[in-house]
Write an enzyme that holds these catalytic residues in place. Sequence first.
Site, PDB file in Angstrom:
ATOM      1  N   GLY A 121       0.803  -1.230   0.000  1.00 52.48           N
ATOM      2  CA  GLY A 121       0.000   0.000   0.000  1.00 52.48           C
ATOM      3  C   GLY A 121       0.830   1.271   0.000  1.00 52.48           C
ATOM      4  N   ASP A 271      -6.184  -0.636 -17.313  1.00 55.77           N
ATOM      5  CA  ASP A 271      -6.453   0.083 -16.061  1.00 55.77           C
ATOM      6  C   ASP A 271      -5.713   1.417 -16.033  1.00 55.77           C
ATOM      7  OD1 ASP A 271      -4.206  -1.841 -15.878  1.00 55.77           O
ATOM      8  OD2 ASP A 271      -3.846  -0.850 -13.962  1.00 55.77           O
TER       9      ASP A 271
HETATM   10  P1  AMP Z   1       0.111   0.152 -11.830  1.00 57.28           P
HETATM   11  O1  AMP Z   1       1.054  -0.777 -12.501  1.00 57.28           O
HETATM   12  O2  AMP Z   1       0.779   1.274 -11.092  1.00 57.28           O
HETATM   13  O3  AMP Z   1      -0.982   0.640 -12.719  1.00 57.28           O
HETATM   14  O4  AMP Z   1      -0.583  -0.695 -10.665  1.00 57.28           O
HETATM   15  C1  AMP Z   1      -1.308  -1.874 -10.909  1.00 57.28           C
HETATM   16  C2  AMP Z   1      -2.068  -2.281  -9.684  1.00 57.28           C
HETATM   17  O5  AMP Z   1      -1.177  -2.622  -8.607  1.00 57.28           O
HETATM   18  C3  AMP Z   1      -3.003  -1.233  -9.113  1.00 57.28           C
HETATM   19  O6  AMP Z   1      -4.155  -1.908  -8.687  1.00 57.28           O
HETATM   20  C4  AMP Z   1      -2.233  -0.670  -7.952  1.00 57.28           C
HETATM   21  O7  AMP Z   1      -3.067  -0.102  -6.974  1.00 57.28           O
HETATM   22  C5  AMP Z   1      -1.517  -1.904  -7.437  1.00 57.28           C
HETATM   23  N1  AMP Z   1      -0.301  -1.594  -6.681  1.00 57.28           N
HETATM   24  C6  AMP Z   1       0.861  -1.124  -7.172  1.00 57.28           C
HETATM   25  N2  AMP Z   1       1.768  -0.964  -6.181  1.00 57.28           N
HETATM   26  C7  AMP Z   1       1.167  -1.365  -5.037  1.00 57.28           C
HETATM   27  C8  AMP Z   1       1.584  -1.443  -3.656  1.00 57.28           C
HETATM   28  N3  AMP Z   1       2.806  -1.089  -3.252  1.00 57.28           N
HETATM   29  N4  AMP Z   1       0.690  -1.903  -2.770  1.00 57.28           N
HETATM   30  C9  AMP Z   1      -0.546  -2.279  -3.139  1.00 57.28           C
HETATM   31  N5  AMP Z   1      -0.984  -2.215  -4.404  1.00 57.28           N
HETATM   32  C10 AMP Z   1      -0.150  -1.770  -5.350  1.00 57.28           C
HETATM   33 MG    MG Z   2      -2.447   1.833 -12.692  1.00 58.07          MG
END
Ligand code: AMP
Ligand code: MG
Length: 511
Positions: A121, A271
């Site tokens: 998180g 996403d």
């Molecule tokens: P992204 O690649 O940044 O688009 O993230 C893809 C997914 O992973 C999204 O649902 C984010 O909220 C989740 N996410 C990325 N980093 C974290 C983290 N450190 N803790 C929890 N969820 C994460």
């Molecule tokens: Mg994202």
Amino acid sequence: MHWNFDHSYARLPGQFFARVDPVPVASPQMVLLNRALVEDLGLDPDGLRQPEAAWMLSGNEREPSSQPIAQAYAGHQFGHFAMLGDGRAHLLGEHLTPDGRRVDVQLKGSGPTPFSRRGDGRAALGPMLREYLISEAMHGLGIPTTRSLAVVATGERVFREQALPGAVLSRIASSHIRVGTFEYASALDSGLDLVVHAPLGVDDPLVDTKAQDAGALTRALADYTIRRHYPELAEGPDRYADFFDAVMERQASLIAHWMRVGFVHGVMNTDNMTLSGETIDYGPCAFMDQYDPATVFSSIDRQGRYAFANQARIAHWNLARLVEALLPLLHHQPESALARAQEGIERFPALFTERWQRTMRAKLGLDNEEPDDAELITSLLKWMQDRGADYTNTFRDLSSHGAIADPAALGAQFRDAEFAAWHARWRERLGRQPGGVDEAVPRMRATNPALIPRNHRVEEALQAAVQQGDLDPAMRLLEVLGNPYDAGLDESEYRQPPNPEQRVYQTFCGT
Ligand code: AMP
Ligand code: MG
């Protein structure tokens, strides 16, 4: 601070979000605060005095009118469907600005949510500063984007192969509705049982994933999105089809903007594509120096799926996922719905090509159209690719009366027969348009930036901030990137491409 929060997203069916508070951090310290954006949003600059602002923008102190939620969504990541959701972000609410806009205020890195899966998180300072720098640079370049209000250091460490300083970014967006939000609604509507992993300490999954009536959640989300981003379509008899067409238009324009400035997003998963048409989620994104359509920076993009020149194709693919989700809304008969969807999605390549050619014509100073324009554009690009020419500087160098009049006025890298032949054709072509060369120059100077956030400059600024706590390089970079078309920047040191030791070949998500 004069927040004026509303919570329209939280009036959608409960499946779309989970109510969850940010988790306080040890010692919030303001690292960067966007004063221009504070004013633009009609917030009170006096209310941003320390340390209260850092407390609020880290999630330590709850603004009384905020109602934090984590949004649920799914998405295709590198082609594979997955349940996602805000795993480390909290939407505090929608701020209503004095001039009548509605913007999401989201904290990123503010603690686990029911969608965190195995993540902590949290976010590291480097990647949050990177998002701040690049999103603000995109705004300066005139490209639709989410904005960055502040970066607050948490005083805590996050662990990503090594211990790194943690931070929370506050992000402003016209909304966070994604193609993946529609995929999520559609999956629930079709009875798919999406597994939501609860973080440690949360027993009940907060999201009820029961099957719905045919299309009910998708319809609720589409009605909401139309009202929020395409209100002019709300009453039309074909509003869902019109809505899809309008989303395609915005995406075609957005990708044409990216191509204009050499931007490679790096993770164009569904996403990470908004329905508002804003660029979102700055992870391993980067700007191309030397022109090469195959440019890939992201360390996780091994197949080159999201390479520079592939971005329109991927937008098309992502939009196909959107129109699939919208199928039940397009027509009550599946065959008719499919026919309408196909008719819509098949228009995208031509739509994008039209936007791209218009953009590239503007980069060459052209206003009207001639049949050979596409060839004029591609032959310059080919010359640039063969020579390894710098994308930004080549176009900016061409953007003057002197450069149009006489190629000898240009630098040594332009002195070859192939370029001379191209230049002669270009000059003749400029002479044939109504405004001639006189109108071409200001058009070019407003389309071809002097500055982009060059990767070696961004890396240098992030390193100084993270390793020495020195924010000066980041502040200087932000300052010049605020006006990247400014004539005063033509001699700026920030125009320098990297030398071979400074060149950045790979970028990392750092999540
Ligand atoms: P992204 O690649 O940044 O688009 O993230 C893809 C997914 O992973 C999204 O649902 C984010 O909220 C989740 N996410 C990325 N980093 C974290 C983290 N450190 N803790 C929890 N969820 C994460
Ligand atoms: Mg994202």
